[in-house]
Motif scaffolding. Structure first.
Motif, PDB file in Angstrom:
ATOM      1  N   VAL A 128       6.726   0.651  43.713  1.00 59.99           N
ATOM      2  CA  VAL A 128       8.104   0.940  44.177  1.00 59.99           C
ATOM      3  C   VAL A 128       8.144   2.633  44.190  1.00 59.99           C
ATOM      4  O   VAL A 128       7.655   3.000  43.119  1.00 59.99           O
ATOM      5  CB  VAL A 128       9.065   0.597  43.352  1.00 59.99           C
ATOM      6  CG1 VAL A 128      10.589   1.320  43.631  1.00 59.99           C
ATOM      7  CG2 VAL A 128       9.208  -0.957  43.344  1.00 59.99           C
ATOM      8  N   ILE A 129       8.686   3.200  45.369  1.00 54.92           N
ATOM      9  CA  ILE A 129       8.706   4.570  45.449  1.00 54.92           C
ATOM     10  C   ILE A 129      10.178   4.765  45.059  1.00 54.92           C
ATOM     11  O   ILE A 129      11.005   4.418  45.498  1.00 54.92           O
ATOM     12  CB  ILE A 129       8.408   5.301  46.959  1.00 54.92           C
ATOM     13  CG1 ILE A 129       6.858   4.745  47.269  1.00 54.92           C
ATOM     14  CG2 ILE A 129       8.871   6.680  46.763  1.00 54.92           C
ATOM     15  CD1 ILE A 129       6.774   5.042  48.734  1.00 54.92           C
ATOM     16  N   ALA A 130      10.412   5.612  43.917  1.00 47.69           N
ATOM     17  CA  ALA A 130      11.652   5.674  43.183  1.00 47.69           C
ATOM     18  C   ALA A 130      11.764   7.199  43.133  1.00 47.69           C
ATOM     19  O   ALA A 130      10.949   8.231  43.131  1.00 47.69           O
ATOM     20  CB  ALA A 130      11.647   5.175  41.793  1.00 47.69           C
ATOM     21  N   LEU A 131      13.037   7.517  42.674  1.00 49.01           N
ATOM     22  CA  LEU A 131      13.431   8.999  42.402  1.00 49.01           C
ATOM     23  C   LEU A 131      12.930   9.294  41.091  1.00 49.01           C
ATOM     24  O   LEU A 131      12.609   8.477  40.320  1.00 49.01           O
ATOM     25  CB  LEU A 131      14.876   9.120  42.285  1.00 49.01           C
ATOM     26  CG  LEU A 131      15.815   9.105  43.446  1.00 49.01           C
ATOM     27  CD1 LEU A 131      17.115   9.132  43.379  1.00 49.01           C
ATOM     28  CD2 LEU A 131      15.282  10.189  44.524  1.00 49.01           C
ATOM     29  N   ALA A 132      12.324  10.482  40.810  1.00 49.66           N
ATOM     30  CA  ALA A 132      11.758  10.922  39.496  1.00 49.66           C
ATOM     31  C   ALA A 132      12.610  10.613  38.310  1.00 49.66           C
ATOM     32  O   ALA A 132      12.115  10.394  37.246  1.00 49.66           O
ATOM     33  CB  ALA A 132      11.501  12.410  39.508  1.00 49.66           C
ATOM     34  N   SER A 133      13.956  10.722  38.664  1.00 47.61           N
ATOM     35  CA  SER A 133      15.049  10.513  37.444  1.00 47.61           C
ATOM     36  C   SER A 133      14.896   9.057  37.116  1.00 47.61           C
ATOM     37  O   SER A 133      15.764   8.534  36.168  1.00 47.61           O
ATOM     38  CB  SER A 133      16.246  11.047  37.820  1.00 47.61           C
ATOM     39  OG  SER A 133      16.589  10.396  39.207  1.00 47.61           O
ATOM     40  N   GLU A 134      14.435   8.283  37.936  1.00 48.16           N
ATOM     41  CA  GLU A 134      14.751   6.565  37.522  1.00 48.16           C
ATOM     42  C   GLU A 134      13.516   6.112  36.803  1.00 48.16           C
ATOM     43  O   GLU A 134      12.622   6.782  36.666  1.00 48.16           O
ATOM     44  CB  GLU A 134      14.716   5.844  38.919  1.00 48.16           C
ATOM     45  CG  GLU A 134      15.693   6.139  40.029  1.00 48.16           C
ATOM     46  CD  GLU A 134      15.734   5.197  41.199  1.00 48.16           C
ATOM     47  OE1 GLU A 134      16.513   4.203  41.342  1.00 48.16           O
ATOM     48  OE2 GLU A 134      14.984   5.787  42.184  1.00 48.16           O
ATOM     49  N   PRO A 167       4.408   4.187  35.658  1.00 47.18           N
ATOM     50  CA  PRO A 167       4.880   5.299  36.631  1.00 47.18           C
ATOM     51  C   PRO A 167       3.455   6.254  36.850  1.00 47.18           C
ATOM     52  O   PRO A 167       2.367   6.459  35.777  1.00 47.18           O
ATOM     53  CB  PRO A 167       5.572   6.365  35.760  1.00 47.18           C
ATOM     54  CG  PRO A 167       5.091   5.869  34.171  1.00 47.18           C
ATOM     55  CD  PRO A 167       4.740   4.455  34.115  1.00 47.18           C
ATOM     56  N   LEU A 168       2.951   6.478  38.191  1.00 51.59           N
ATOM     57  CA  LEU A 168       1.595   6.824  38.437  1.00 51.59           C
ATOM     58  C   LEU A 168       1.574   8.353  38.469  1.00 51.59           C
ATOM     59  O   LEU A 168       0.505   9.115  38.194  1.00 51.59           O
ATOM     60  CB  LEU A 168       1.406   6.352  39.687  1.00 51.59           C
ATOM     61  CG  LEU A 168       1.210   4.918  40.180  1.00 51.59           C
ATOM     62  CD1 LEU A 168       0.698   4.378  41.358  1.00 51.59           C
ATOM     63  CD2 LEU A 168       0.364   4.163  39.201  1.00 51.59           C
ATOM     64  N   MET A 169       2.716   8.980  38.570  1.00 53.14           N
ATOM     65  CA  MET A 169       2.771  10.282  38.755  1.00 53.14           C
ATOM     66  C   MET A 169       2.962  11.128  37.447  1.00 53.14           C
ATOM     67  O   MET A 169       3.748  10.963  36.775  1.00 53.14           O
ATOM     68  CB  MET A 169       3.696  11.008  39.852  1.00 53.14           C
ATOM     69  CG  MET A 169       3.695  10.573  41.171  1.00 53.14           C
ATOM     70  SD  MET A 169       4.626  11.091  42.131  1.00 53.14           S
ATOM     71  CE  MET A 169       3.852  12.877  42.486  1.00 53.14           C
ATOM     72  N   VAL A 170       1.955  12.296  37.077  1.00 52.67           N
ATOM     73  CA  VAL A 170       1.803  12.818  35.831  1.00 52.67           C
ATOM     74  C   VAL A 170       1.865  14.360  36.061  1.00 52.67           C
ATOM     75  O   VAL A 170       1.426  14.675  37.018  1.00 52.67           O
ATOM     76  CB  VAL A 170       0.893  12.444  35.042  1.00 52.67           C
ATOM     77  CG1 VAL A 170       0.979  11.042  34.653  1.00 52.67           C
ATOM     78  CG2 VAL A 170      -0.558  12.685  35.447  1.00 52.67           C
ATOM     79  N   GLU A 171       2.517  15.165  35.199  1.00 49.59           N
ATOM     80  CA  GLU A 171       2.362  16.498  35.333  1.00 49.59           C
ATOM     81  C   GLU A 171       1.163  16.916  35.129  1.00 49.59           C
ATOM     82  O   GLU A 171       0.678  16.975  33.741  1.00 49.59           O
ATOM     83  CB  GLU A 171       3.532  17.115  34.442  1.00 49.59           C
ATOM     84  CG  GLU A 171       3.594  18.648  34.765  1.00 49.59           C
ATOM     85  CD  GLU A 171       4.864  19.425  34.066  1.00 49.59           C
ATOM     86  OE1 GLU A 171       5.661  20.106  34.322  1.00 49.59           O
ATOM     87  OE2 GLU A 171       4.710  19.172  32.664  1.00 49.59           O
ATOM     88  N   PRO A 175      12.968  14.547  44.568  1.00 50.61           N
ATOM     89  CA  PRO A 175      11.430  14.334  43.959  1.00 50.61           C
ATOM     90  C   PRO A 175      11.188  12.901  43.403  1.00 50.61           C
ATOM     91  O   PRO A 175      12.504  12.256  43.398  1.00 50.61           O
ATOM     92  CB  PRO A 175      11.708  15.121  42.575  1.00 50.61           C
ATOM     93  CG  PRO A 175      13.004  16.083  42.916  1.00 50.61           C
ATOM     94  CD  PRO A 175      13.743  15.419  44.062  1.00 50.61           C
ATOM     95  N   LYS A 176       9.905  12.456  43.257  1.00 47.66           N
ATOM     96  CA  LYS A 176       9.878  11.013  43.362  1.00 47.66           C
ATOM     97  C   LYS A 176       8.905  10.557  42.295  1.00 47.66           C
ATOM     98  O   LYS A 176       8.269  11.496  41.558  1.00 47.66           O
ATOM     99  CB  LYS A 176       9.162  10.480  44.456  1.00 47.66           C
ATOM    100  CG  LYS A 176      10.000  10.676  45.797  1.00 47.66           C
ATOM    101  CD  LYS A 176       9.290  10.593  47.031  1.00 47.66           C
ATOM    102  CE  LYS A 176      10.220  11.018  48.418  1.00 47.66           C
ATOM    103  NZ  LYS A 176      10.607  12.574  48.274  1.00 47.66           N
ATOM    104  N   GLN A 177       8.764   9.251  42.015  1.00 48.29           N
ATOM    105  CA  GLN A 177       7.880   8.581  41.047  1.00 48.29           C
ATOM    106  C   GLN A 177       7.484   7.318  41.907  1.00 48.29           C
ATOM    107  O   GLN A 177       8.246   6.782  42.338  1.00 48.29           O
ATOM    108  CB  GLN A 177       8.384   8.421  39.601  1.00 48.29           C
ATOM    109  CG  GLN A 177       7.668   7.701  38.749  1.00 48.29           C
ATOM    110  CD  GLN A 177       6.509   8.469  38.287  1.00 48.29           C
ATOM    111  OE1 GLN A 177       5.434   8.404  39.135  1.00 48.29           O
ATOM    112  NE2 GLN A 177       6.528   9.350  37.464  1.00 48.29           N
ATOM    113  N   VAL A 178       6.436   6.816  41.589  1.00 47.63           N
ATOM    114  CA  VAL A 178       5.914   5.487  42.055  1.00 47.63           C
ATOM    115  C   VAL A 178       5.570   4.817  40.837  1.00 47.63           C
ATOM    116  O   VAL A 178       4.594   5.272  39.793  1.00 47.63           O
ATOM    117  CB  VAL A 178       4.384   5.784  42.837  1.00 47.63           C
ATOM    118  CG1 VAL A 178       4.097   4.401  43.336  1.00 47.63           C
ATOM    119  CG2 VAL A 178       4.761   6.684  43.966  1.00 47.63           C
ATOM    120  N   PHE A 179       6.172   3.400  40.922  1.00 42.93           N
ATOM    121  CA  PHE A 179       6.101   2.675  39.752  1.00 42.93           C
ATOM    122  C   PHE A 179       5.108   1.217  40.043  1.00 42.93           C
ATOM    123  O   PHE A 179       5.417   0.886  41.293  1.00 42.93           O
ATOM    124  CB  PHE A 179       7.239   2.023  39.129  1.00 42.93           C
ATOM    125  CG  PHE A 179       8.076   3.148  38.618  1.00 42.93           C
ATOM    126  CD1 PHE A 179       7.911   3.481  37.151  1.00 42.93           C
ATOM    127  CD2 PHE A 179       9.094   3.950  39.193  1.00 42.93           C
ATOM    128  CE1 PHE A 179       8.796   4.231  36.609  1.00 42.93           C
ATOM    129  CE2 PHE A 179       9.618   4.741  38.549  1.00 42.93           C
ATOM    130  CZ  PHE A 179       9.688   5.052  37.149  1.00 42.93           C
TER     131      PHE A 179
END
Length: 400
Positions: free
Chosen positions: A363-369, A375-379, A347-351
């Protein structure tokens, strides 16, 4: 198509789901939806289509007609069809909000759900996000080229089907277009609608000036189409009407053919000389961002443009290399290693970092980072229902 129609899927999604069912595989899977690489004519995309995705997931089901059709294929067991009869999407979705600029390799949305549910929705999610994202991205280019001029979506009649026309109108409005000619899109999405007359209206009258007079009686503040027979003569007739009627209140004239740059300059002169300095000049007829940019760079005094086919089919880049790939299953990251199609696991997050109001890097990172930047991705969906973030309005997407 009925909202949530389970049959809008590729057959192999269903055959995989039957196999998952037979094996008792129900653990959560995580799938990323992203674009592997950008077309040569693009260096950014505008994320679009999420609203339709969430509506579909909330309504996902197989009715009796769908189950009977699947039964008739002879590929699925009765226990599996019974399972499908009660199937509902119960998972979560994290996504980049609509209207956000995104780049290659970055997740646009991420689905977490029991693997049969996450698998079966692949086709619809790719269909909606891919199409609306490429149209919004094309539209954003025209908005940039237009430099603040009004843009109207004229593309419905050449869209690839009626549903595509509606979704294109929505995507172009998010991208910054001001209105659409499609009345149903106006009703469905609350988009402003625009339009006045076609050449057929002029031709239906005994003379051009008679057509102008008749239309002005119905709509005194309108845009007159002046190129049916001879554009310069049409402009002179508008000027004569201004002298004849004194307080002529037309909003402008539309040019649809010929040497658009030269005609726009001539039109401006004729309108100004007739005291119609507030009247605008609307350009249409095969417009795209390249022609808009060339016209404005050459000093053509257009105030608005109608953009049709080129935008609605994204003529220079009609497809995206989009993908929906498994990145985790049963709590473990998963990875595809195929040449030129390898995936990033987990799972990922984009900062996104900004410097002085400009994009400085993602930066494409792990969701846990947790990394510097936004952070661009939201629930946007939890347990099969939209969250507050998933209820973002069309105007909010447009503002982004």
């Amino acid at each position: 198509m009925r909202e949530g129609e389970g049959l809008f899927t590729d057959l192999y999604e269903l055959t995989m789901c039957q196999a998952y069912f037979n094996e008792g595989l129900e653990q959560d899977a995580v799938f990323d939806l992203y674009v592997r690489s950008l077309p040569p004519q693009r260096n950014f995309l505008i994320a679009c289509g999420l609203d339709q995705v969430l509506s579909y997931l909330e309504a996902l089901s197989f009715d009796q007609a769908a189950l009977e059709y699947l039964r008739s294929r002879g590929l699925f067991s009765e226990p599996f069809l019974e399972y499908l009869s009660t199937l509902r999407f119960t998972g979560s979705v994290r996504a980049v909000p609509e209207g956000t600029a995104v780049f290659a390799g970055e997740p646009i949305l991420e689905v977490t759900a029991p693997i049969p549910q996450a698998q079966i929705v692949e086709t619809y999610l790719l269909n909606q996000v891919t199409f609306q994202t490429i149209i919004a991205s094309k539209g954003a280019r025209a908005v940039i080229a237009a430099r603040g001029r009004t843009l109207v979506d004229f593309g419905s009649r050449r869209a690839h089907g009626s549903d595509a026309a509606l979704k294109a109108a929505r995507a172009l409005y998010i991208a910054g277009y001001d209105s659409t000619s499609n009345v149903l899109a106006g009703r469905e999405y609350g988009i402003p609608v625009a339009g006045t007359m076609a050449h057929s209206y002029i031709e239906a009258h005994e003379s051009e000036v008679e057509a102008f007079r008749a239309f002005l009686r119905s709509y005194p503040e309108t845009v007159l189409l002046v190129d049916t027979y001879d554009t310069m003569e049409g402009l002179r007739r508008v000027a004569a009407l201004a002298a004849e009627q004194g307080g002529l209140r037309i909003r402008g004239v539309r040019l649809d053919s010929g040497d658009m740059g030269a005609l726009a300059k001539a039109a401006r002169q004729v309108l100004d000389d007739a005291g119609l300095r507030a009247a605008g000049i609307f350009g249409s007829g095969g417009m795209d961002e390249y022609e808009i940019d060339a016209l404005l760079s050459a000093g053509a005094p257009f105030t608005a443009f109608g953009v049709g086919t080129a935008a609605t089919v994204s003529s220079d880049a009609p497809a995206l290399d989009s993908a929906y790939k498994l990145v985790a299953f049963a709590g473990r990251p998963r990875m595809k290693l195929s040449p030129e199609k390898a995936t990033l696991p987990g799972p990922k997050q984009v900062f996104r970092r900004l410097e002085h109001g400009r994009f400085a890097g993602d930066v494409i990172a792990l969701a846990s980072e947790s990394l510097p930047g936004e952070p661009l991705m939201v629930e946007v969906m939890h347990a099969g229902r939209r969250t507050a973030a998933g209820a973002s309005s069309l105007e909010e997407a447009r503002a982004r």
